[in-house]
Design an enzyme around this catalytic site. Structure first.
Site, PDB file in Angstrom:
ATOM      1  N   LYS A  79       0.900  -1.132  -0.054  1.00 46.28           N
ATOM      2  CA  LYS A  79       0.142  -0.044  -0.081  1.00 46.28           C
ATOM      3  C   LYS A  79       0.809   1.286   0.041  1.00 46.28           C
ATOM      4  CE  LYS A  79      -3.836   2.262   2.548  1.00 46.28           C
ATOM      5  NZ  LYS A  79      -4.886   1.878   3.627  1.00 46.28           N
ATOM      6  N   SER A 187     -10.211   2.312   2.943  1.00 47.28           N
ATOM      7  CA  SER A 187      -9.138   2.824   1.880  1.00 47.28           C
ATOM      8  C   SER A 187      -8.201   2.072   1.230  1.00 47.28           C
ATOM      9  CB  SER A 187      -8.275   3.934   2.860  1.00 47.28           C
ATOM     10  OG  SER A 187      -7.429   3.198   3.482  1.00 47.28           O
ATOM     11  N   SER A 211     -10.390   0.008   6.928  1.00 50.04           N
ATOM     12  CA  SER A 211      -9.900   0.222   5.780  1.00 50.04           C
ATOM     13  C   SER A 211      -9.258  -0.956   5.268  1.00 50.04           C
ATOM     14  CB  SER A 211      -8.603   1.200   5.784  1.00 50.04           C
ATOM     15  OG  SER A 211      -9.400   2.504   5.540  1.00 50.04           O
TER      16      SER A 211
END
Lengths: 521, 95
Positions: A79, A187, A211
Site C-alpha cells: 500500500k 481505503s 480500511s
C-alpha cells in the site's frame, strides 16, 4: 506450466522450497499480469519491476542454498502508505508529489528480511481517508467483481459432426456480467483489488476505521486488522495515530496468517509497539473450535440492513455451531456511538498529523507572496476534498472553546465502547461474530454518497468499533449475494488474541469456500 | 452546534488551507452534516468516565537519553522542494 499467479502463498512457498518453480518465474508471472490488468483496474500506482527482478534473483540464490526465509520469493504489493526506501511513497496524495523516502518502514523491512519480493505500490484513498478508493489522487481502483444477472438461454438443437456432441434443445440459465464498474472499498482498495485479481500473492494494508476489512469484504478476500500495537507504525504515513494499524489482505486465511507473522514485530522505534513475542498464527489453522464461546451482538442488527446480510450472519452462526461452538447473545450498548466518536477522534488526530505537509520539507510547494500564503496555497492545491474536509473538522473540534464538547466527550465515549467489549470478554466470550459491512460493493461515483459524506462513513459502522477499542478484527468471505457479489463476516477478538481469529475464520472458510471473480479485464 | 460561513473561513485559516468563497460555502454544508451526525454523542451519560488516553494499558517506553541517530542532514533535505547547503529554503519571514 499453469498460471503461477493462481497459487496461494502457502502453495507457492512449497513449490519454491521444493525447487519446482523459481522466484524469478513467479515474479515475472505477476509483472506480466499487472501489465495486462492495471490499465483496467488501476490497482498499482507504481510498479517496481527492476527492483522486483533483483529481489527475486536474490531469493533464488538463497533458495538454492536452502537458506530461504519465511516468505522467500513471494511477490507482494505494498500500500502506498508504507514508506519504501527510494520508491514512490505518496499516500496517493498530490501534496506528497515526488516523495521517495530515505528509509524503509518497519513492516516492509520485516517482509523483505523474510525474503518477500516487492512488485510495486498500491492505490488507496488519499491519506487512507475514504471507503471506496475514490479519493485517490491517482483515480479510483476498479473492483474485479461485477454484478451478474441470471439469464434464461434457449438451447438450440445442434449436431456436431458424425456421432459428435448433440444438444437436445430446451433452456438453461446462465450468468452474465453487468458492465457497471464497482468500487473495491477503501481505503486499501488497491490492496484488495490486487489480491482478488491475482496481481500479487498478498498485500500490505492499513486500517484506521475499517480500511482493511471493508475492502476485503467487497472483494472476497481475507483481511485482518491486528490489535493496536501488534504491527509497528514506524515509517507508515500517519492518519490517526491512536487508531492506525497495519495488517495483510490475502486470498485465504492461511495466507493472512503467514503474512501477519512476518509483518508483526516488537519495535523500539514505535513507542506503542507492544513488547510481546509474535506467535505462529498458522499453527492454529485447522484446530477445532469445540466449546468456544461466540458472542452475537444484538446492536449490529441495524435499520435498513439488507436481508442478505442478515441471512449471511445466520449462516455464519450455523457454521460455528455445527463446529461445536457455543453461541451466546451479547450486548455492546455503545455500538451506535462508535462512528460519531470516530468522526471526532480521527479527524482531530489527522488535522494534527497532516500539519506537516506545508511545502517546506517534502512534496508539493505552491509559491505564495509570503510564507503563510505559500502554506495555504500548497495545502489548498495538495489535498483533495475529503482530506480537507477532515482537516477542517479536526481543526474545528480541537479549537478553543470546542475541545471539551467534542474531543473530550468523544474520548470518554471511546472508553465506554472499550468497556462494552471488556465486559463481554470478562463474561467468557472468546470471539464475536458480526457482518463485515452493511452492504456489498457499490457503484463508482454513487450519487447518494457523493451528496452526503455521512452516507459514505456508514460503510464502517461494523468495523470502526474495533479500532476505537484497539481490538483485533478479521474479515473473511462467507458467500455471494443474489447479484453474485462477495459478502464477508467479521470476527472480533480479545486484545492480542489474533490466534482465535485465525482459528475461527478458518472454520468459516472451510464451510463457505473461497471466491474468485470471473475475469473480464 | 453548527458552523456559519465566517467560522468555516476562520477554521480554514487555522488549518492553513486557502479556500475560495465557493469552497467555503460548500464546506459549510458538509461540515454541518458531519457535526449534525456527531451531535448524538451528547446523549451519552459520561459522568465519572475518564477520557481515553491509551487504547492498550501500557507503560510509556523510555530509552536512555543519548544520541542514537544523526549525521543525516543530506537525507533529511533530500525531498525538500528548495534547499541550500542542507538548509530548507522558505520565503522571507523576517524583514
Amino acid at each position: 506450466m499453469s498460471d503461477l499467479t493462481q497459487l496461494t502463498i502457502s502453495q507457492a512457498r512449497a513449490k519454491l522450497r521444493g525447487k519446482e518453480i523459481t522466484a524469478t518465474e513467479i515474479t515475472e508471472a505477476y509483472l506480466s499480469a499487472i501489465d495486462r490488468a492495471n490499465p483496467a483496474l488501476n490497482a498499482y500506482v507504481a510498479v517496481t519491476g527492476d527492483k522486483a527482478r533483483d529481489m527475486a534473483k536474490a531469493s533464488d540464490a538463497r533458495l538454492v542454498k536452502g537458506e530461504g526465509g519465511a516468505l522467500e520469493g513471494i511477490p507482494l504489493g505494498i500500500k502506498d502508505l508504507f514508506g519504501t526506501e527510494g520508491v514512490h511513497t505518496q499516500a496517493c496524495s498530490h501534496v506528497l508529489d515526488g516523495f521517495k523516502p530515505r528509509y524503509e518502514s518497519t513492516v516492509t523491512s520485516n517482509l523483505w528480511a523474510d525474503g518477500a519480493v516487492m512488485l510495486g505500490k498500491l492505490n488507496m484513498d488519499e491519506f487512507a481517508m475514504g471507503s471506496s478508493n475514490e479519493t485517490s489522487y491517482y483515480g479510483p481502483v476498479i473492483n474485479p467483481w461485477r454484478r451478474s444477472r441470471l439469464d434464461t438461454v434457449v438451447m438450440p438443437t445442434t449436431h456436431q459432426g458424425d456421432g459428435g456432441f448433440v444438444s437436445a434443445g430446451g433452456t438453461r440459465t446462465a450468468r452474465s456480467l453487468d458492465n457497471a464498474q464497482l468500487v473495491p472499498g477503501g481505503s486499501s482498495g488497491g490492496s484488495a483489488t490486487a489480491v482478488s485479481a491475482f496481481l500479487c500473492a498478498g498485500a500490505t494494508a492499513t486500517d484506521t476505521g475499517g480500511s482493511i476489512r471493508q475492502p476485503a469484504a467487497f472483494t472476497g478476500t481475507v483481511g485482518i486488522k491486528p490489535t493496536y500495537g501488534r504491527c509497528s507504525r514506524w515509517g507508515i504515513v500517519a492518519f490517526a495515530s491512536s487508531l492506525d494499524q497495519a495488517g495483510p489482505i490475502a486470498r485465504d486465511v492461511r495466507d493472512a496468517a503467514i503474512l501477519l507473522k512476518s509483518m508483526a514485530s516488537v519495535d523500539p522505534k514505535d513507542t506503542t509497539s507492544v513488547d510481546r513475542p509474535v506467535p505462529d498464527y498458522e499453527a492454529v489453522i485447522g484446530k477445532p473450535i469445540k466449546g468456544m464461546k461466540v458472542g452475537i451482538p444484538r446492536e449490529y442488527r441495524v435499520d435498513g440492513m439488507p436481508e442478505e446480510i442478515e441471512a449471511l450472519w445466520q449462516k455464519g452462526i450455523a457454521w460455528l455451531k455445527d463446529a461445536g461452538a457455543e453461541i451466546v447473545d451479547i450486548s455492546l450498548p455503545h455500538t451506535k456511538y462508535a462512528l460519531p466518536a470516530y468522526y471526532i477522534v480521527a479527524p482531530a488526530e489527522a488535522s494534527s498529523n497532516l500539519a506537516r505537509y506545508d511545502g517546506v520539507r517534502y512534496g508539493l510547494r505552491v509559491p505564495g507572496k509570503d510564507i503563510v500564503d505559500m502554506y495555504e496555497k500548497t495545502r489548498a492545491a495538495g489535498f483533495g476534498r475529503e482530506v480537507k474536509r477532515r482537516i477542517m473538522i479536526g481543526t474545528y473540534v480541537l479549537s478553543a472553546g470546542y475541545y471539551d464538547a467534542y474531543y473530550l466527550q468523544a474520548q470518554k465515549v471511546r472508553n465506554l465502547i472499550k468497556r462494552d467489549f471488556e465486559t463481554v470478554f470478562a463474561a467468557g466470550v472468546d470471539v464475536i461474530l458480526t457482518p463485515a459491512t452493511p452492504s456489498a460493493a457499490f457503484g463508482i461515483a454513487d450519487e447518494d454518497m457523493a451528496a452526503d459524506p455521512v452516507k459514505m462513513y456508514l460503510n464502517d459502522i461494523f468495523t470502526v468499533t474495533v479500532n476505537m477499542a484497539g481490538l483485533p478484527g478479521i474479515a473473511v468471505p462467507a458467500g455471494l449475494d443474489a447479484k453474485g457479489l462477495p459478502l464477508g463476516l467479521q470476527l472480533i477478538g480479545r486484545p492480542f488474541d489474533e490466534e482465535t481469529l485465525f482459528q475461527t475464520a478458518a472454520v468459516i472458510e472451510q464451510a463457505a469456500g473461497t471466491f474468485q471473480p470471473e475475469k473480464w479485464w | 452546534m453548527s458552523v456559519d460561513l465566517q467560522t468555516v473561513k476562520r477554521v480554514a485559516r487555522l488549518a492553513r488551507i486557502a479556500v475560495s468563497e465557493e469552497d467555503a460555502k460548500r464546506m459549510t454544508g458538509e461540515l454541518n452534516a458531519i457535526l449534525g451526525f456527531v451531535e448524538q454523542l451528547n446523549e451519552v451519560d459520561v459522568s465519572g468516565v475518564e477520557p481515553m488516553t491509551s487504547v492498550t494499558p501500557m507503560e510509556m517506553k523510555k530509552r536512555q537519553d543519548v544520541v542514537t541517530d544523526g549525521g543525516k542532514a543530506a537525507d533529511i533535505v533530500a525531498n525538500a522542494p528548495a534547499t541550500e547547503e542542507n538548509f530548507f529554503l522558505v520565503p522571507k519571514v523576517v524583514e
